[in-house]
Design a protein around this motif. Sequence first.
Motif, PDB file in Angstrom:
ATOM      1  N   LYS A  56       0.829  -1.207   0.000  1.00  0.00           N
ATOM      2  CA  LYS A  56       0.000   0.000   0.000  1.00  0.00           C
ATOM      3  C   LYS A  56       0.868   1.265   0.000  1.00  0.00           C
ATOM      4  O   LYS A  56       0.583   2.247  -0.703  1.00  0.00           O
ATOM      5  N   GLU A  57       1.935   1.244   0.803  1.00  0.00           N
ATOM      6  CA  GLU A  57       2.824   2.397   0.867  1.00  0.00           C
ATOM      7  C   GLU A  57       3.517   2.622  -0.476  1.00  0.00           C
ATOM      8  O   GLU A  57       3.695   3.776  -0.920  1.00  0.00           O
ATOM      9  N   ALA A  58       3.900   1.490  -1.152  1.00  0.00           N
ATOM     10  CA  ALA A  58       4.545   1.611  -2.460  1.00  0.00           C
ATOM     11  C   ALA A  58       3.582   2.219  -3.471  1.00  0.00           C
ATOM     12  O   ALA A  58       3.968   3.067  -4.302  1.00  0.00           O
ATOM     13  N   GLY A  59       2.318   1.790  -3.391  1.00  0.00           N
ATOM     14  CA  GLY A  59       1.310   2.353  -4.298  1.00  0.00           C
ATOM     15  C   GLY A  59       1.128   3.843  -4.079  1.00  0.00           C
ATOM     16  O   GLY A  59       0.985   4.630  -5.042  1.00  0.00           O
ATOM     17  N   ARG A  64       2.226   9.581  -5.811  1.00  0.00           N
ATOM     18  CA  ARG A  64       2.683  10.974  -5.614  1.00  0.00           C
ATOM     19  C   ARG A  64       3.988  11.269  -6.361  1.00  0.00           C
ATOM     20  O   ARG A  64       4.574  12.334  -6.222  1.00  0.00           O
ATOM     21  N   GLY A  65       4.459  10.238  -7.152  1.00  0.00           N
ATOM     22  CA  GLY A  65       5.628  10.448  -8.006  1.00  0.00           C
ATOM     23  C   GLY A  65       6.956  10.323  -7.298  1.00  0.00           C
ATOM     24  O   GLY A  65       7.992  10.746  -7.841  1.00  0.00           O
ATOM     25  N   ASP A  66       6.990   9.714  -6.114  1.00  0.00           N
ATOM     26  CA  ASP A  66       8.241   9.537  -5.357  1.00  0.00           C
ATOM     27  C   ASP A  66       8.876   8.220  -5.779  1.00  0.00           C
ATOM     28  O   ASP A  66       8.681   7.175  -5.154  1.00  0.00           O
ATOM     29  N   GLU A  67       9.657   8.261  -6.887  1.00  0.00           N
ATOM     30  CA  GLU A  67      10.238   7.042  -7.451  1.00  0.00           C
ATOM     31  C   GLU A  67      11.224   6.375  -6.501  1.00  0.00           C
ATOM     32  O   GLU A  67      11.299   5.156  -6.436  1.00  0.00           O
ATOM     33  N   ALA A  68      12.014   7.162  -5.785  1.00  0.00           N
ATOM     34  CA  ALA A  68      13.008   6.584  -4.872  1.00  0.00           C
ATOM     35  C   ALA A  68      12.319   5.763  -3.772  1.00  0.00           C
ATOM     36  O   ALA A  68      12.727   4.633  -3.459  1.00  0.00           O
ATOM     37  N   ALA A  69      11.276   6.356  -3.183  1.00  0.00           N
ATOM     38  CA  ALA A  69      10.543   5.637  -2.143  1.00  0.00           C
ATOM     39  C   ALA A  69       9.847   4.412  -2.720  1.00  0.00           C
ATOM     40  O   ALA A  69       9.802   3.346  -2.087  1.00  0.00           O
ATOM     41  N   PHE A  70       9.316   4.568  -3.935  1.00  0.00           N
ATOM     42  CA  PHE A  70       8.625   3.443  -4.575  1.00  0.00           C
ATOM     43  C   PHE A  70       9.570   2.266  -4.780  1.00  0.00           C
ATOM     44  O   PHE A  70       9.225   1.118  -4.471  1.00  0.00           O
ATOM     45  N   GLU A  71      10.780   2.524  -5.308  1.00  0.00           N
ATOM     46  CA  GLU A  71      11.735   1.450  -5.562  1.00  0.00           C
ATOM     47  C   GLU A  71      12.189   0.791  -4.263  1.00  0.00           C
ATOM     48  O   GLU A  71      12.362  -0.433  -4.195  1.00  0.00           O
ATOM     49  N   ARG A  72      12.410   1.621  -3.232  1.00  0.00           N
ATOM     50  CA  ARG A  72      12.817   1.051  -1.943  1.00  0.00           C
ATOM     51  C   ARG A  72      11.725   0.153  -1.365  1.00  0.00           C
ATOM     52  O   ARG A  72      11.994  -0.955  -0.904  1.00  0.00           O
ATOM     53  N   LEU A  73      10.492   0.630  -1.415  1.00  0.00           N
ATOM     54  CA  LEU A  73       9.378  -0.151  -0.873  1.00  0.00           C
ATOM     55  C   LEU A  73       9.108  -1.407  -1.696  1.00  0.00           C
ATOM     56  O   LEU A  73       8.789  -2.468  -1.149  1.00  0.00           O
TER      57      LEU A  73
END
Length: 430
Positions: A56-59, A64-73
């Motif tokens: 859910k957090e990755a989604g 919101r366009g935070d690619e760094a957070a998305f890849e980490r999650l």
Amino acid sequence: MHDIRAIRENPAAFDAALASRGLSPMSAGLLALDQDRRARINAAETAQADQNRLSKEAGAAKGRGDEAAFERLRAEVSEKKDTIARMQAEAAALDAELTDRLMEIPNAPLPEVPVGQDESDNVELRRWGTPRNFDFTPLEHYEIPGAVPGLDFTTAAKLSGARFVVLKGAVARLHRALGQFMLDMHITRHGLTETWAPVLVLEEMMRGTGQLPKFGEDSYQTREGWWLIPTSEVTLTNTVHGDLVDQASLPRRMTAHSQCFRSEAGSAGRDTAGMLRQHQFEKVEMVSITDAESGQAEHARMTRCAEDVLEALELPYRTMVLCTGDMGFSARITHDLEVWLPGQNTYREISSVSYCGDFQARRMNARYRPSAGGKPEFVHTLNGSGLAVGRTLIAVLENGQQADGSVTLPAVLHPYLGGATTLTAEGALA
């Protein structure tokens, strides 16, 4: 099979039941294995919850366009997925190990079963009939002149080896008549449903009634993987294998006349003369499937059905309750009926009637819906010989033998033998 939840709740009672069978305590090892299994299940569930949260957090990060957070999650989600798979695999392996160990532990005896080591500790419940006084020395069945022409052990040994017999002529007809009489009595008088079933079964069916995995050497397996039944208990009991039935349909009372096959692996040197202990034999079996409340009353009823057959044949017998050390693997209580054999001057087992509680049902996953509602419960199972046909033939021959070598036959068999009342000294019916 035992319920691990019951062992958790009262390990001392479980170990005490094993002790009464002469076995060492097992609860500690089983509970440690169970604890490890449950720890893996809990770890997998925790990791699954974490994975769901991280997904859910990755989604949200992607939204919101935070690619760094998305890849980490996303990497953390992948790591959790691997953890879940590993924990589930470990839990499954531990569950299989626990099931295998539980499968090899015998049933817990009822409190009223006498504690003992072997047949010498069995307790007599009652006797029926008085052994006949002979004015000559009674012979064993294979020595009686009238029976000798119909018992061909030489040809059987040529065909199949030791512990087989070829029945001929009048003796073969008498043997057939006994099986038919037993079936008819159970159907018309005792209310059992006649059943005909295969004698070749799948391995899962042998596991369901407790012949496997521990006692495989006592039975025969074909090259294709089927097992030859040691008794129709296997087929009749497994008719509810994997089923969920209505309580209103219980009890289910069945009977079958079948060929039975036993390797007699643990009986080397015992009863090798005659046809008392053979690799292939016939038996009329009784099986009842009941609810949890009716099992012990059904056991008394089934014992009475077997006794009724012996009384109709006018054969003296005694009823024994087996001690914990002599009782079968799946039984909670067993009554043995022992018929008088004058040729041996002793009583010998001719029927074994056992109440198994839900022990076999757990192995088969056989359950019923309570009529009053609530969760499904495991059925309770019973089985008993009604009777072993070959041993009954032996008893009829020995108890009815006459000084001139003939055999007087029980009156209830006369209609099955065309009105014949006697096996003559020459081996014919008259």
